[in-house]
Design a protein around this motif. Structure first.
Motif, PDB file in Angstrom:
ATOM      1  N   TRP A 251      34.088 -12.023  25.290  1.00 56.11           N
ATOM      2  CA  TRP A 251      34.868 -11.889  24.056  1.00 56.11           C
ATOM      3  C   TRP A 251      35.869 -10.758  24.218  1.00 56.11           C
ATOM      4  CZ3 TRP A 251      35.439 -14.499  19.641  1.00 56.11           C
ATOM      5  CH2 TRP A 251      36.079 -13.852  18.573  1.00 56.11           C
ATOM      6  N   VAL A 252      37.027 -10.861  23.572  1.00 61.42           N
ATOM      7  CA  VAL A 252      38.010  -9.785  23.607  1.00 61.42           C
ATOM      8  C   VAL A 252      38.712  -9.673  22.258  1.00 61.42           C
ATOM      9  CG1 VAL A 252      39.900 -11.257  24.448  1.00 61.42           C
ATOM     10  CG2 VAL A 252      39.961  -8.798  24.897  1.00 61.42           C
ATOM     11  N   ASP A 253      39.006  -8.453  21.876  1.00 64.33           N
ATOM     12  CA  ASP A 253      39.897  -8.223  20.739  1.00 64.33           C
ATOM     13  C   ASP A 253      41.311  -8.291  21.298  1.00 64.33           C
ATOM     14  OD1 ASP A 253      41.530  -7.128  18.733  1.00 64.33           O
ATOM     15  OD2 ASP A 253      39.892  -5.897  17.963  1.00 64.33           O
ATOM     16  N   ASP A 254      41.957  -9.440  21.135  1.00 63.79           N
ATOM     17  CA  ASP A 254      43.222  -9.704  21.830  1.00 63.79           C
ATOM     18  C   ASP A 254      44.350  -8.763  21.419  1.00 63.79           C
ATOM     19  OD1 ASP A 254      43.415 -10.821  19.300  1.00 63.79           O
ATOM     20  OD2 ASP A 254      43.978 -12.831  19.984  1.00 63.79           O
ATOM     21  N   ALA A 255      44.508  -8.535  20.122  1.00 64.59           N
ATOM     22  CA  ALA A 255      45.595  -7.676  19.669  1.00 64.59           C
ATOM     23  C   ALA A 255      45.400  -6.240  20.141  1.00 64.59           C
ATOM     24  CB  ALA A 255      45.716  -7.726  18.148  1.00 64.59           C
ATOM     25  N   ARG A 256      44.158  -5.775  20.163  1.00 61.84           N
ATOM     26  CA  ARG A 256      43.911  -4.422  20.652  1.00 61.84           C
ATOM     27  C   ARG A 256      44.142  -4.335  22.154  1.00 61.84           C
ATOM     28  NH1 ARG A 256      43.444  -0.690  17.690  1.00 61.84           N
ATOM     29  NH2 ARG A 256      42.965   0.744  19.398  1.00 61.84           N
ATOM     30  N   MET A 257      43.897  -5.403  22.865  1.00 61.79           N
ATOM     31  CA  MET A 257      44.191  -5.412  24.290  1.00 61.79           C
ATOM     32  C   MET A 257      45.676  -5.125  24.533  1.00 61.79           C
ATOM     33  SD  MET A 257      43.031  -6.037  27.424  1.00 61.79           S
ATOM     34  CE  MET A 257      41.792  -7.304  27.603  1.00 61.79           C
ATOM     35  N   VAL A 258      46.521  -5.715  23.710  1.00 65.36           N
ATOM     36  CA  VAL A 258      47.962  -5.463  23.821  1.00 65.36           C
ATOM     37  C   VAL A 258      48.270  -4.000  23.505  1.00 65.36           C
ATOM     38  CG1 VAL A 258      50.245  -6.073  22.956  1.00 65.36           C
ATOM     39  CG2 VAL A 258      48.511  -7.852  23.253  1.00 65.36           C
ATOM     40  N   THR A 259      47.737  -3.510  22.400  1.00 63.41           N
ATOM     41  CA  THR A 259      48.010  -2.129  21.994  1.00 63.41           C
ATOM     42  C   THR A 259      47.538  -1.138  23.050  1.00 63.41           C
ATOM     43  OG1 THR A 259      47.856  -2.715  19.646  1.00 63.41           O
ATOM     44  CG2 THR A 259      47.609  -0.393  20.208  1.00 63.41           C
ATOM     45  N   LEU A 260      46.373  -1.383  23.638  1.00 65.26           N
ATOM     46  CA  LEU A 260      45.860  -0.461  24.650  1.00 65.26           C
ATOM     47  C   LEU A 260      46.730  -0.470  25.901  1.00 65.26           C
ATOM     48  CD1 LEU A 260      41.982  -0.858  24.404  1.00 65.26           C
ATOM     49  CD2 LEU A 260      43.511   0.688  23.172  1.00 65.26           C
ATOM     50  N   ASN A 261      47.295  -1.614  26.251  1.00 71.14           N
ATOM     51  CA  ASN A 261      48.222  -1.649  27.374  1.00 71.14           C
ATOM     52  C   ASN A 261      49.494  -0.875  27.055  1.00 71.14           C
ATOM     53  OD1 ASN A 261      47.676  -3.508  29.953  1.00 71.14           O
ATOM     54  ND2 ASN A 261      46.513  -4.315  28.219  1.00 71.14           N
ATOM     55  N   ALA A 262      49.978  -1.017  25.826  1.00 70.29           N
ATOM     56  CA  ALA A 262      51.159  -0.250  25.426  1.00 70.29           C
ATOM     57  C   ALA A 262      50.865   1.250  25.449  1.00 70.29           C
ATOM     58  CB  ALA A 262      51.630  -0.688  24.042  1.00 70.29           C
ATOM     59  N   LEU A 263      49.673   1.632  24.968  1.00 71.32           N
ATOM     60  CA  LEU A 263      49.276   3.039  25.023  1.00 71.32           C
ATOM     61  C   LEU A 263      49.184   3.521  26.469  1.00 71.32           C
ATOM     62  CD1 LEU A 263      46.490   3.309  22.302  1.00 71.32           C
ATOM     63  CD2 LEU A 263      48.621   4.598  22.362  1.00 71.32           C
ATOM     64  N   GLY A 264      48.595   2.681  27.329  1.00 71.31           N
ATOM     65  CA  GLY A 264      48.496   3.039  28.734  1.00 71.31           C
ATOM     66  C   GLY A 264      49.862   3.213  29.363  1.00 71.31           C
ATOM     67  N   ALA A 265      50.803   2.355  28.994  1.00 71.07           N
ATOM     68  CA  ALA A 265      52.174   2.479  29.498  1.00 71.07           C
ATOM     69  C   ALA A 265      52.804   3.784  29.022  1.00 71.07           C
ATOM     70  CB  ALA A 265      53.009   1.286  29.037  1.00 71.07           C
ATOM     71  N   LYS A 266      52.622   4.081  27.739  1.00 71.92           N
ATOM     72  CA  LYS A 266      53.180   5.311  27.180  1.00 71.92           C
ATOM     73  C   LYS A 266      52.610   6.540  27.871  1.00 71.92           C
ATOM     74  CE  LYS A 266      51.530   7.339  23.762  1.00 71.92           C
ATOM     75  NZ  LYS A 266      50.735   8.545  23.403  1.00 71.92           N
ATOM     76  N   GLU A 267      51.315   6.524  28.133  1.00 74.90           N
ATOM     77  CA  GLU A 267      50.674   7.679  28.765  1.00 74.90           C
ATOM     78  C   GLU A 267      51.090   7.838  30.226  1.00 74.90           C
ATOM     79  OE1 GLU A 267      46.507   7.200  27.983  1.00 74.90           O
ATOM     80  OE2 GLU A 267      46.768   7.491  25.820  1.00 74.90           O
ATOM     81  N   LYS A 268      51.635   6.779  30.809  1.00 71.65           N
ATOM     82  CA  LYS A 268      52.164   6.857  32.169  1.00 71.65           C
ATOM     83  C   LYS A 268      53.666   7.178  32.173  1.00 71.65           C
ATOM     84  CE  LYS A 268      48.438   5.765  34.554  1.00 71.65           C
ATOM     85  NZ  LYS A 268      47.835   6.689  35.550  1.00 71.65           N
ATOM     86  N   GLY A 269      54.240   7.359  30.991  1.00 68.30           N
ATOM     87  CA  GLY A 269      55.630   7.777  30.921  1.00 68.30           C
ATOM     88  C   GLY A 269      56.596   6.790  30.322  1.00 68.30           C
ATOM     89  N   ALA A 270      56.142   5.596  29.954  1.00 72.01           N
ATOM     90  CA  ALA A 270      57.038   4.575  29.409  1.00 72.01           C
ATOM     91  C   ALA A 270      57.418   4.888  27.961  1.00 72.01           C
ATOM     92  CB  ALA A 270      56.381   3.203  29.477  1.00 72.01           C
ATOM     93  N   THR A 271      58.570   4.376  27.564  1.00 75.12           N
ATOM     94  CA  THR A 271      58.996   4.414  26.167  1.00 75.12           C
ATOM     95  C   THR A 271      58.762   3.042  25.555  1.00 75.12           C
ATOM     96  OG1 THR A 271      60.682   6.087  26.604  1.00 75.12           O
ATOM     97  CG2 THR A 271      60.943   4.772  24.606  1.00 75.12           C
ATOM     98  N   ILE A 272      58.073   3.010  24.428  1.00 72.15           N
ATOM     99  CA  ILE A 272      57.728   1.761  23.758  1.00 72.15           C
ATOM    100  C   ILE A 272      58.467   1.694  22.426  1.00 72.15           C
ATOM    101  CG2 ILE A 272      55.867   0.314  22.875  1.00 72.15           C
ATOM    102  CD1 ILE A 272      55.696   0.852  25.904  1.00 72.15           C
ATOM    103  N   LEU A 273      59.283   0.667  22.248  1.00 66.06           N
ATOM    104  CA  LEU A 273      60.053   0.489  21.020  1.00 66.06           C
ATOM    105  C   LEU A 273      59.586  -0.777  20.309  1.00 66.06           C
ATOM    106  CD1 LEU A 273      63.621   1.134  22.494  1.00 66.06           C
ATOM    107  CD2 LEU A 273      62.134   2.800  21.376  1.00 66.06           C
ATOM    108  N   THR A 274      58.996  -0.616  19.144  1.00 62.87           N
ATOM    109  CA  THR A 274      58.623  -1.787  18.351  1.00 62.87           C
ATOM    110  C   THR A 274      59.669  -2.005  17.269  1.00 62.87           C
ATOM    111  OG1 THR A 274      57.250  -0.507  16.819  1.00 62.87           O
ATOM    112  CG2 THR A 274      56.179  -1.397  18.792  1.00 62.87           C
ATOM    113  N   ARG A 275      59.667  -3.232  16.736  1.00 63.03           N
ATOM    114  CA  ARG A 275      60.667  -3.654  15.746  1.00 63.03           C
ATOM    115  C   ARG A 275      62.073  -3.248  16.200  1.00 63.03           C
ATOM    116  NH1 ARG A 275      56.004  -3.159  12.382  1.00 63.03           N
ATOM    117  NH2 ARG A 275      55.632  -5.230  11.522  1.00 63.03           N
TER     118      ARG A 275
END
Length: 512
Positions: A151-175
């Motif tokens: 089982w997976v919480d699919d939406a949280r999987m996306v958010t955690l990847n975005a957080l992981g990207a941010k913590e590695k230096g990426a800029t995340i722009l929503t909307r």
């Protein structure tokens, strides 16, 4: 413009593939920016069947490579985020009217052995007349099988990847919509529109990655004005949520009259998630919704096997998503491959990589393969790294969630059990970040109902790009399923009065 202002990678799309690629690229030492025109996971990636699985039924279409890759990834992901992914046992009652038992058993044998299963228990046969798993089923079903998936919480999987990207230096722009991108010699000139203010922004990147899911061809034709020989089949998959009608934590997988399989899974404690359909879709992906014939189809599949008979009034809610499947020319939507395909276009200068297809289980491998395809354009990128890594919150010793839960009980004895479980499941090892200095329930602020307190809402706005009430109620959490209409309205009013006046936060690399 100086080279220091030139991004290595710009990613269009904030679903599971886009977020996974952004994280992978950032972890290779590249400068990365990702934009999403809506909220993270607002499209297909929050409307899945919530499973990390090999795809048992894909064996019937000889998709052995895809199934093997997915089965391997199943355990990789389980190790990386045991707080949002956990094992689940699936009961498959056998109907002599459908696939023969020997064929089902052969498929399960292959399923057990194709992917080098290590953690999950294997298949076993069931006597449904004697086993408790057979109790809710009609008496005509005597034999069954039980196998493992996750089982997976699919939406949280996306958010955690975005957080992981941010913590590695990426800029995340929503909307933030990518409204135009054009090649300018050896780089992409990219124009972005803030969907809140309408303000425009211009950035430059060496490589552009189109991971827009159902909108992938819109980006090809209307935004980048490039060409692609690939095509996608849009297939609608709908689910219904009803009260849970059996004892135990096992899920069920049943075969319908048309030989499609339907999952019947425990959901949010006292509910069941039932799906999915496979229907060709030609409308706008934004407008997709389950129609009454699909709802009836799913209820009929359940009623064919279970003693409890579902009625339309039992449906608490329903949702539908558009799966952007790579078009391999097969007519039957169920037979269309769930594999992914890349189209790398280097004609005219700066590369653009279009991503077609894919499934949530294989997103990490897809991202890794995508970056490997771009090695020539980005020769300074670091090596593959995500296989042994954990997602934010997954920093749990030995991926032992039960031991972690016991530790939380010791650390926060004042938390009610249901609230402690909620925080553990969503935030894992980052639970302490949310609770901060709280030492009593009152420290969590206003109680909106169920397990929903003000501290969590504020945390999600500050740390996880939540900008609207539905971002929290539907995607960052599932609180919306547990609150009354009055409680939801009260939260929305509080959110508008308390949080919406604050400017949206652009989460990007830490100063460190």
């Amino acid at each position: 413009m100086s080279d220091s202002d030139l991004l290595d990678v710009f990613v269009i799309g904030g679903g599971i593939n886009g977020a996974g690629i952004a994280r992978d690229a950032a972890g290779r030492g590249l400068s990365v920016m990702m934009c999403e025109k809506d909220d993270l996971a607002q499209g297909t990636s929050s409307r899945s069947g919530k499973l990390v699985h090999g795809g048992l039924r894909y064996l019937e279409y000889y998709e052995f490579r895809l199934v093997r890759e997915a089965l391997i990834e199943r355990e990789v992901l389980l190790n990386s985020a045991c707080h949002i992914i956990w094992p689940m046992r699936f009961v498959l009652p056998h109907s002599p009217q459908d696939r023969p038992a020997w064929l089902v058993r052969l498929g399960l044998f292959l399923y057990d052995h194709l992917g080098g299963r290590k953690k999950l228990p294997g298949t076993r046969s069931l006597n449904l007349d004697r086993s408790p798993e057979g109790t809710p089923l009609l008496d005509e079903y005597h034999r069954g099988f039980e196998y493992s998936d996750c089982w997976v919480d699919d939406a949280r999987m996306v958010t955690l990847n975005a957080l992981g990207a941010k913590e590695k230096g990426a800029t995340i722009l929503t909307r933030t919509a990518c409204v135009m991108a054009k090649r300018s010699k050896d780089r992409w000139e990219i124009f972005l529109r803030d969907e809140h203010s309408g303000e425009m922004r211009q950035v430059f990147a060496k490589v552009l990655i189109n991971a827009a899911g159902p909108w992938v061809l819109d980006i090809v034709k209307q935004v980048t004005h490039t060409r692609s020989a690939r095509n996608v089949r849009l297939v609608k998959g709908s689910h219904i949520i009803v009260p849970k009608f059996w004892e135990g934590q096992q899920a069920y997988l049943v075969q319908n009259h048309d030989k499609r399989v339907i999952f019947i899974n425990p959901y949010e404690g006292d509910m069941a998630l039932i799906g999915t359909t496979d229907i060709p879709y030609e409308g706008r992906a934004e407008d997709v919704k389950a129609d009454e014939s699909e709802i009836q189809y799913l209820m009929d599949a359940v009623n064919r096997y279970f003693k409890v008979k579902l009625r339309r009034d039992d449906v608490i809610t329903h949702f539908s998503g558009v799966r952007p499947l790579f078009d391999d020319g097969k007519g039957n939507p169920s037979a269309v491959t769930r594999d992914y395909v890349f189209d790398l276009d280097t004609q005219g200068g700066a590369p653009i990589l279009h991503v077609f297809g894919g499934k949530i289980t294989t997103f990490r491998k897809l991202a890794e393969h995508a970056m490997q395809r771009l090695k020539e354009a980005l020769p300074n990128m670091g090596p593959d790294w995500t296989r042994e890594s954990v997602l934010p919150g997954g920093e749990i010793e030995n991926a032992d969630f039960e031991a972690f839960s016991e530790k939380l009980k010791t650390d926060y004895p004042w938390l009610p059990p249901s609230l402690r479980k909620h925080y553990a499941r969503l935030y894992g090892a980052r639970t302490g970040n949310l609770l901060a200095e709280a030492t009593t329930l009152a420290d969590l602020g206003r109680h909106f109902g169920g397990d929903f307190y003000e501290a969590e809402a504020r945390y999600l706005v500050k740390n996880e790009w939540a900008q609207r009430p539905e971002d929290i109620l539907k995607r960052r959490t599932k609180h919306g399923l547990h609150l009354s209409e009055d409680e939801i309205k009260a939260f929305e009013q509080w959110f508008e009065q308390t949080l919406v006046t604050q400017p949206p936060v652009i989460l990007q690399a830490n100063a460190s």
